[in-house]
Motif scaffolding. Structure first.
Motif, short mmCIF file in Angstrom:
data_model
loop_
_atom_site.label_atom_id
_atom_site.label_comp_id
_atom_site.label_asym_id
_atom_site.label_seq_id
_atom_site.Cartn_x
_atom_site.Cartn_y
_atom_site.Cartn_z
N TYR A 233 0.86 -1.17 0.00
CA TYR A 233 0.00 0.00 0.00
C TYR A 233 0.90 1.23 0.00
O TYR A 233 1.73 1.38 0.90
CB TYR A 233 -0.92 0.00 1.22
N VAL A 234 0.73 2.08 -1.01
CA VAL A 234 1.67 3.16 -1.28
C VAL A 234 0.97 4.51 -1.18
O VAL A 234 -0.09 4.71 -1.81
CB VAL A 234 2.30 3.01 -2.68
N ALA A 235 1.56 5.44 -0.45
CA ALA A 235 1.06 6.81 -0.40
C ALA A 235 1.60 7.57 -1.60
O ALA A 235 2.82 7.66 -1.78
CB ALA A 235 1.50 7.48 0.90
N LEU A 236 0.70 8.10 -2.43
CA LEU A 236 1.09 8.92 -3.58
C LEU A 236 0.89 10.38 -3.18
O LEU A 236 -0.23 10.89 -3.19
CB LEU A 236 0.26 8.55 -4.82
N ASN A 237 1.98 11.04 -2.85
CA ASN A 237 1.93 12.33 -2.18
C ASN A 237 1.27 13.41 -3.04
O ASN A 237 0.30 14.05 -2.62
CB ASN A 237 3.35 12.74 -1.78
N GLN A 243 -2.47 3.75 -3.16
CA GLN A 243 -2.57 2.71 -4.18
C GLN A 243 -2.24 1.36 -3.56
O GLN A 243 -1.27 1.22 -2.82
CB GLN A 243 -1.57 3.00 -5.30
N ARG A 244 -3.07 0.37 -3.88
CA ARG A 244 -2.79 -1.01 -3.48
C ARG A 244 -2.13 -1.72 -4.65
O ARG A 244 -2.60 -1.64 -5.78
CB ARG A 244 -4.09 -1.73 -3.09
N VAL A 245 -1.03 -2.43 -4.40
CA VAL A 245 -0.25 -3.03 -5.47
C VAL A 245 0.04 -4.50 -5.15
O VAL A 245 0.59 -4.81 -4.09
CB VAL A 245 1.10 -2.28 -5.66
N ASP A 246 -0.34 -5.36 -6.07
CA ASP A 246 0.02 -6.78 -5.98
C ASP A 246 1.37 -6.92 -6.68
O ASP A 246 1.47 -6.80 -7.90
CB ASP A 246 -1.04 -7.64 -6.65
N CYS A 253 -4.83 -0.96 -7.73
CA CYS A 253 -6.03 -0.14 -7.72
C CYS A 253 -5.90 0.90 -6.63
O CYS A 253 -5.10 0.77 -5.71
CB CYS A 253 -7.28 -0.99 -7.51
N ARG A 254 -6.66 1.94 -6.78
CA ARG A 254 -6.62 3.07 -5.85
C ARG A 254 -7.70 2.86 -4.80
O ARG A 254 -8.88 2.83 -5.12
CB ARG A 254 -6.82 4.37 -6.63
#
Length: 294
Positions: A233-237, A243-246, A253-254
């Motif tokens: 799970y990534v914070a896009l500043n 964003q969740r990333v497999d 997906c966001r």
């Protein structure tokens, strides 16, 4: 912080583009506000979240404490550019010197400091770092710090404080999370033209390289966390989104947007904090709870 690095190539890593998919939005609730610019967070397991608070005007920052009941305190005062936070055992570790000025001038005044959570005693465990931003602790106790501006993107720090370059194929690195069940370090890039979420083994060898949609600097991937199943799970500043990333399939997906200058995310841990919810900090001084749909 501004700047754009060159194209990223990770020899030997499997590259997948994270195709956007439909994603049920997570609900949100602002649980705290009124802080300075919040760069990072970590849970102490004792009912508190620790917050790296920076003064964007150039003054000293601090590591603040926010209790599940809303009480506030300070773990460490007069901290120059606090960055990543990692709690291990009875200690909280955090970086200092995480400022654009340090990166652009090449200052190596950054440190990794530790605070004993029982006694409050603060000590320095590593020195001589340049703009240490993200922080992760590997299984053997070594630390890895990131740097998203300029050369020398990641550094490994051993128990004696000795430093060596780490995963040098990655540039403009920021978020770090150690995925213990899979013995890999997950890394985000901030200012590269393409946003990359990479996984490397503990020797620094790339395993996977996942590309996210959008222009890298307009995403400005910041800190990240990894769930127990290995999902990032990534914070896009700049994009103001999470964003969740497999990492294995390259799908993403966001789960949330409309989160201006979101900087870091962690799953709740300890009394009073929901372990199924993400808690997100922002440069606007807020802490927001993100809860998945039932």
């Amino acid at each position: 912080m501004t700047g754009v690095t060159g194209a990223l190539v990770l020899p030997g890593a499997a590259t997948v583009s994270a195709a956007p998919q439909a994603c049920a939005p997570w609900s949100r609730e602002v649980v705290a506000g009124g802080f300075g610019a919040l760069e990072n967070l970590g849970f102490d397991g004792r009912g508190n979240v620790l917050l790296s608070e920076q003064d964007l005007g150039g003054g000293p920052g601090a590591v603040r404490v926010l209790g599940a009941d809303g009480t506030r305190g300070t773990l460490a005062n007069e901290v120059d550019g606090p960055g990543g936070i990692v709690v291990a055992g009875a200690s909280a570790y955090f970086t200092t010197g995480n400022t654009a000025t340090a990166a652009l001038s090449g200052q190596s005044s950054g440190t990794i400091d530790a605070v004993d959570l029982a006694t409050g005693v603060r000590s320095t465990v590593a020195r001589g770092l340049t703009m240490p931003n993200g922080l992760a602790r590997l299984a053997n106790g070594d630390f890895v710090v990131s740097k998203d501006i300029g050369g020398g993107s990641m550094t490994r720090v051993d128990a004696a404080g000795n430093t060596t370059p780490f995963a040098t194929a990655l540039t403009s690195t920021n978020g770090l999370a150690f995925d213990a069940p899979r013995d890999r370090l997950v890394v985000s890039t901030t200012f590269d033209p393409t946003t990359v979420i990479a996984a490397v083994d503990t020797a620094g060898t790339p395993i996977t390289r996942t590309e996210l949609p959008g222009f890298g600097p307009l995403n400005s991937a910041d800190d990240l966390t990894v769930d127990t199943d290995g999902t990032a799970y990534v914070a896009l500043n700049v994009a103001g989104a999470v964003q969740r990333v497999d990492l294995d399939t390259g799908t993403s997906c966001r789960i949330a947007d409309g989160l201006p200058l979101v900087s870091s995310v962690r799953f709740g841990s300890g009394p009073g904090w929901d372990p199924n919810s993400l808690y997100a900090t922002s440069f606007l001084g807020t802490v927001t709870k993100l809860t998945p749909p039932a």
